[in-house]
Design a protein around this motif. Sequence first.
Motif, mmCIF file in Angstrom:
data_model
loop_
_atom_site.group_PDB
_atom_site.id
_atom_site.type_symbol
_atom_site.label_atom_id
_atom_site.label_comp_id
_atom_site.label_asym_id
_atom_site.label_seq_id
_atom_site.Cartn_x
_atom_site.Cartn_y
_atom_site.Cartn_z
ATOM 1 N N LYS A 196 42.454 41.029 40.837
ATOM 2 C CA LYS A 196 42.408 40.078 39.712
ATOM 3 C C LYS A 196 43.725 40.121 38.945
ATOM 4 C CE LYS A 196 39.416 38.707 35.880
ATOM 5 N NZ LYS A 196 40.292 39.099 34.723
ATOM 6 N N GLY A 197 44.207 41.321 38.705
ATOM 7 C CA GLY A 197 45.473 41.460 37.982
ATOM 8 C C GLY A 197 46.629 40.808 38.723
ATOM 9 N N ALA A 198 46.522 40.812 40.067
ATOM 10 C CA ALA A 198 47.623 40.245 40.872
ATOM 11 C C ALA A 198 47.490 38.733 41.004
ATOM 12 C CB ALA A 198 47.634 40.890 42.263
ATOM 13 N N GLY A 199 46.326 38.180 40.615
ATOM 14 C CA GLY A 199 46.238 36.718 40.627
ATOM 15 C C GLY A 199 45.167 36.126 41.520
ATOM 16 N N ALA A 200 44.358 36.982 42.176
ATOM 17 C CA ALA A 200 43.293 36.426 43.040
ATOM 18 C C ALA A 200 42.354 35.601 42.167
ATOM 19 C CB ALA A 200 42.534 37.560 43.725
ATOM 20 N N THR A 201 41.840 34.512 42.713
ATOM 21 C CA THR A 201 41.030 33.606 41.889
ATOM 22 C C THR A 201 39.552 33.631 42.264
ATOM 23 O OG1 THR A 201 41.657 31.868 43.452
ATOM 24 C CG2 THR A 201 42.912 32.009 41.377
ATOM 25 N N PHE A 202 39.163 34.544 43.155
ATOM 26 C CA PHE A 202 37.733 34.740 43.456
ATOM 27 C C PHE A 202 37.554 36.220 43.742
ATOM 28 C CE2 PHE A 202 33.571 33.222 44.786
ATOM 29 C CZ PHE A 202 33.107 34.287 45.551
ATOM 30 N N ILE A 203 36.705 36.843 42.944
ATOM 31 C CA ILE A 203 36.517 38.297 43.062
ATOM 32 C C ILE A 203 35.023 38.571 43.180
ATOM 33 C CG2 ILE A 203 36.858 40.520 41.907
ATOM 34 C CD1 ILE A 203 39.512 39.332 42.235
ATOM 35 N N ALA A 204 34.636 39.318 44.203
ATOM 36 C CA ALA A 204 33.198 39.616 44.341
ATOM 37 C C ALA A 204 33.049 41.000 44.949
ATOM 38 C CB ALA A 204 32.517 38.585 45.238
ATOM 39 N N ARG A 205 31.915 41.607 44.690
ATOM 40 C CA ARG A 205 31.608 42.919 45.281
ATOM 41 C C ARG A 205 30.175 42.910 45.773
ATOM 42 N NH1 ARG A 205 32.510 46.274 41.099
ATOM 43 N NH2 ARG A 205 34.585 46.936 41.819
#
Lengths: 273, 76, 377
Positions: free
Chosen positions: A162-171
């Motif tokens: 997220k900090g690097a710029g990814a625009t979809f984060i899921a776990r």
Amino acid sequence: MAYDYSRYLRNDKFPHIWCPGCTYGIVLKAIIRAIDKAGLKQDDTAIVSGIGCASRLPGYVDFNTLHTTHGRAIAFATGIKMVKPDKNVLVITGDGDATAIGGNHFIHACRRNIDITVVVFNNYIYGMTGGQYSPTTPTGAVATTMPYGNVDPQFNILELAKGAGATFIARGTAYHAAGIDNLVVEAIKHKGLSVVEIINACPTTYGRRNKFKSPTDMLLWMKDHFLPVTAFEKLPPEKTAGKLPMGILYREEKPEYTEMYYSMVKRVQEGGK
Amino acid sequence: MVKTAEKMVSTENDKVKITIIPRFCKGCEICVRLCPKSVLGMEMFKVKVVDVDKCIRCGQCELRCPDFAIFIEKKD
Amino acid sequence: MARQVKLFQGNEACAYGALYAGCSFFAGYPITPSTEVAEVMAKELPKRGGAFMQMEDEIASMAAIIGASLAGAKSMTATSGPGFSLKQENIGFAAIAEVPCVVVNVMRGGPSTGVPTGPGQSDIMQCRWGTHGDHPIITITPAYVQEIFSETVRAFNLAEKYRNPVIIAFDEIVGHMRERIEIPEPGELEVIDRKKPDVPPEEYFPYDSSKGDIPPMANFFEGYRYHVTGLNHDRTGFPINACELVHIEEERLLRKIYANRDDIVKNDEYMLDDAEVAVFAYGACGRSAREAVDMARKEGIKIGLLRPLTMWPFPDREVEALAERVKAIIVPELSLGQIILEVERCSKGKCRIDGIFRVDGEPISPFQILDKVKEVL
């Protein structure tokens, strides 16, 4: 109920090489269900991996598959995506493959927000090489290169992304297997760099050395340590200490890299400066 | 039905058919321990149906098997 | 339409040669003295609908061009010593996975940071043995701006024809100097594309060499779903563990190049017929040597030049034949003596071998070569 995976598998390659109790097979099944649900055509899909246990996955599935060098899957995948932006490109990678040796490529792909779905199999260890600690191995855990208990701090892979710029984060987790499908489907549909971290278990090189008597105990640990994000956010800190949220944690619509690049190409070709 | 050339061992009653592919099972016991109704057991490091009538067709075994070694078919 | 005449920098000619050959993907990372190749590509590829990527490092650049090539694009990267070292592992991947691609190494003073703006030829052994394991590799060594253009087209043709990574190595002088160039017209130079499968997908094996050492290559997304890996593999593309087939396949990979050496080796032979002493030189040293030959001939001294345009596979037979005819072979190098080892190996003691080595950031001059010639005569 009996789900027929065979259409997507290279059936002659089974049984696969993953150890008894390794949860990667569970996640492989979920990914195939997700690809089926997302309606991806096999001919239009490339699955790229690096080196490690998780990176053997592409060999078992009937797509355009590429098993690259350690840590570099995302860079190979970037080349594919730039040349064929309308095709589907997925990367299968491990915690070490993605965030140790592959860290530079991981964060830059996030920064660019190129439309690639990166599924990180996080089993907290380097399994293929026999159980060395990785950037996610918990503090105090035993590994062959941390025999006295790990003192190396950990990445939170999704915070990093997220900090690097990814625009979809899921776990997701291998225990909550049915829940993985939707995460991967949404990640595939999302236009941009999607990172799906799947918590996995490595009984052979991690579990045995860290007080997990069996693969099932590792799965049950996941059950107790991961909560759906909706529930997680409502609970007070003392209730969520030592636990992590799962589900779709962050999603943002931002310009996608190949779209930006090829709209620039169009502008240039139409004589624009 | 799952198309495979592998040898399959099925146990069924009027509600469900549980099919096992012995060659794929690596004896990890995940299905045995996570089956809510103790339908499954181990024999010579392979899964075996102990009591098919207890099966509630929840599909946890198939969902959790890492080796494509067990799947169930509901009979409505 | 007559050929366009331009004043091009060497690096520029390399980029335009690649475009002429049909290169539609470039990935690179800034590094002196090769950055201009990337800059031209960044300007020209968008006009042609191609893709340019400045990646996060040289490893990523090498990975990206392999991915792009598998997706069907002729692809290239350009770098210099430090970046060339970083790319080695993935160059090896391209070799074992038999993925056509072109890697440009504009050589500078080494090792390490070395003399970034100075010329060097001390990467020439790395061009052959830089990555681990036995692997097929081709290295092209142009010396003139016009030649860089056509040799870059040849590099792409060899990459596509032999399904192999091809390295183009020229030193900083050749890369940065500007010279008159006549741009070949479209269709003037042959452009070769990878051989496509002549069987339907269900009968396709990505590494089937039953009909010849170079398997036809399907691109990703063309209905030929197959597997590519860096592990030793059989014709299906799937990994094989240590076994006799590994040996057989490794030999095939090398045979691809060595059995076709006559199609790959290419030399510029200048005034060698009656030469008593020969000079073996390439790149900037090749240029100085040519001047030295002219100067010597004016003084009635019979010397000639053997200038390889393909360094790997090495022109072994040509050097041996030359060693039988001349008293000495002079080997000027912008290193402390590397390619001279190959010249010695191949001449088998049949004549005297003398080196001129220079790594002070300046080119070896024609006079230096002429003096050495007089010394040995």
